[in-house]
Design an enzyme around this catalytic site. Structure first.
Site, PDB file in Angstrom:
ATOM      1  CG  HIS A 140      -1.897  -1.078   1.310  1.00 41.04           C
ATOM      2  ND1 HIS A 140      -2.752  -1.390   0.270  1.00 41.04           N
ATOM      3  CD2 HIS A 140      -2.170  -1.966   2.307  1.00 41.04           C
ATOM      4  CE1 HIS A 140      -3.502  -2.437   0.629  1.00 41.04           C
ATOM      5  NE2 HIS A 140      -3.167  -2.807   1.851  1.00 41.04           N
TER       6      HIS A 140
ATOM      7  CG  ASP B  38      -2.684  -8.413   1.034  1.00 36.19           C
ATOM      8  OD1 ASP B  38      -1.986  -8.698   2.022  1.00 36.19           O
ATOM      9  OD2 ASP B  38      -3.711  -7.702   1.104  1.00 36.19           O
TER      10      ASP B  38
END
Ligand code: 6DK
Ligand code: ZN
Length: 370
Positions: free
Chosen positions: A143, A180
């Site tokens: 992220h 993920d």
């Protein structure tokens, strides 16, 4: 076959504190203290299972090192690095950027070790010291954007490794598969205009970040078509994931013909994860790994390196991690996952029509990969 394995005890000392999951503990609001979701436990327990199962004897141990400023700046802005460095000097540490991503005093050193760990794992693969590798690192990275950390991530470990290996070893075409359960927004943003880096994120539709990961996000300029998003509906099990591999991941990699495959490996799409609503078991992670090994064998002499991301149930994540590492190493007698008969027998894990409908929208986008 040699499989590289990288872990360091310092990863377990990355201190995300006792926010009650995501919010600061506050008795007035009824929020009780508890370890942050992104704590050491799942990762430490993967490592312990790798050791106790004996699989460690079939791996080549790799040592992490701290990424340099120069390496971090291959992806991040000077301002981001300087801010993390400054907050790291604070007596109580700081946050990587969004208030969800705390770290303790000196935390930048562990962030450097995670990014440098993925560089080392990738380098060992590209130099042929090992065939493939798993970097069990922390804090996670997918992220983190060029200008900020986000979603528990400080530095973009995988993206930094991709840029570093391109510079030091001339590796041109890199395919990134992110399984993920959250969108790999940071990796996508880093390579948004780059046609030499194909990013494919398989994630649960609108979980985190809640406003990204849509199929309409495809890259821009020269990079148009080289960002692919597969926002799977909640409740997707092995049927949907393996169909995504059959119809999107495999064909996209075949079209792209990478020189190296990197994986952002989170285990938070497992059937018991507190942050998602997907239904994977260890056998699906094993199969996805085997598919990627086949693709890597076809296109790039088997060159495959994985970077650890999320996964939040300390009971179950270790079996998922072990399955991936066993598959990478070609372990012939894998440890049985005692939970597979329970979580793998739930109804609805086979491919569902609404999952096929989503994949039907993604498949035509592969035409723009050359
Ligand atoms: N949602 C990760 O597993 C991190 O991908 C996941 C981070 C999930 C955070 C969930 C969350 C919000 C918060 C605020 C506003 C909207 C939504 F990076 C990995 F660790 F791998 O806080
Ligand atoms: Zn995640």
């Amino acid at each position: 076959m040699a499989t590289g394995y990288l872990y360091h005890e310092l990863f377990g000392w990355h201190d995300t504190g006792t926010n009650a999951g995501l919010l600061p503990a506050d008795h007035r609001a009824g929020i009780q203290p508890l370890q942050h979701f992104e704590n050491a436990e799942t990762k430490r327990r993967i490592h312990e299972l790798v050791v106790v199962s004996g699989v460690i004897d079939q791996l080549t141990r790799l040592e992490p090192r701290k990424a340099t400023d120069e390496e971090i700046l291959l992806v991040h802005t000077e301002e981001h690095l300087a801010r993390i460095a400054a907050e790291s000097e604070q007596p109580k540490g700081g946050d990587s950027g969004d208030g969800l991503s705390p770290f303790g005093p000196g935390g930048i050193e562990i962030g450097r070790l995670a990014a440098g760990g993925m560089i080392e794992a990738t380098t060992a693969v590209v130099e042929g010291r090992v065939d493939n590798a798993y970097a069990l690192i922390r804090p996670p990275g997918h992220h983190a954007e060029p200008a900020t950390g986000r979603g528990f991530c400080m530095f973009a470990n995988l993206a930094i490794a991709a840029r570093a290996i391109r510079r030091t070893h001339g590796v041109e075409r890199i395919a990134v598969i992110d399984w993920d359960v959250h969108h790999g927004n940071g990796t996508q943003k880093t390579f948004w205009e780059d046609r030499d880096t194909l990013t494919i994120s398989l994630h649960q539709d609108r979980v985190f970040p809640p406003d990204s990961g849509f199929i309409t996000e495809r890259g821009e300029g020269a990079g148009f078509g080289y960002a692919l998003n597969v926002p799977l509906p909640p409740g997707t099990g092995s049927g949907g994931y393996l169909s995504a591999f059959d119809r999107v991941v495999g064909p996209a990699i075949d079209r792209f013909r990478p020189d190296l495959i990197l994986v952002a490996s989170g285990f938070d799409a497992n059937a018991t994860d507190p942050l998602s609503r997907q239904g994977l078991t260890s056998s699906t992670y094993r199969t996805m790994t085997e598919r990627l090994l086949d693709l890597a064998a076809t296109h790039c002499d088997g060159r495959l390196a994985m970077s650890h991301e999320g996964g939040y149930n300390p009971v179950y994540v270790p079996f998922c991690g072990l399955a991936v590492i066993e598959a990478l190493a070609g372990v012939t007698e894998p440890l049985a996952d005692p939970y597979e008969p329970i979580f793998g027998a739930m109804a609805g894990l086979e491919l569902q029509p609404h999952q096929t409908a989503l994949l039907d929208q993604v498949v035509p986008l592969l035409d723009d990969i050359h």
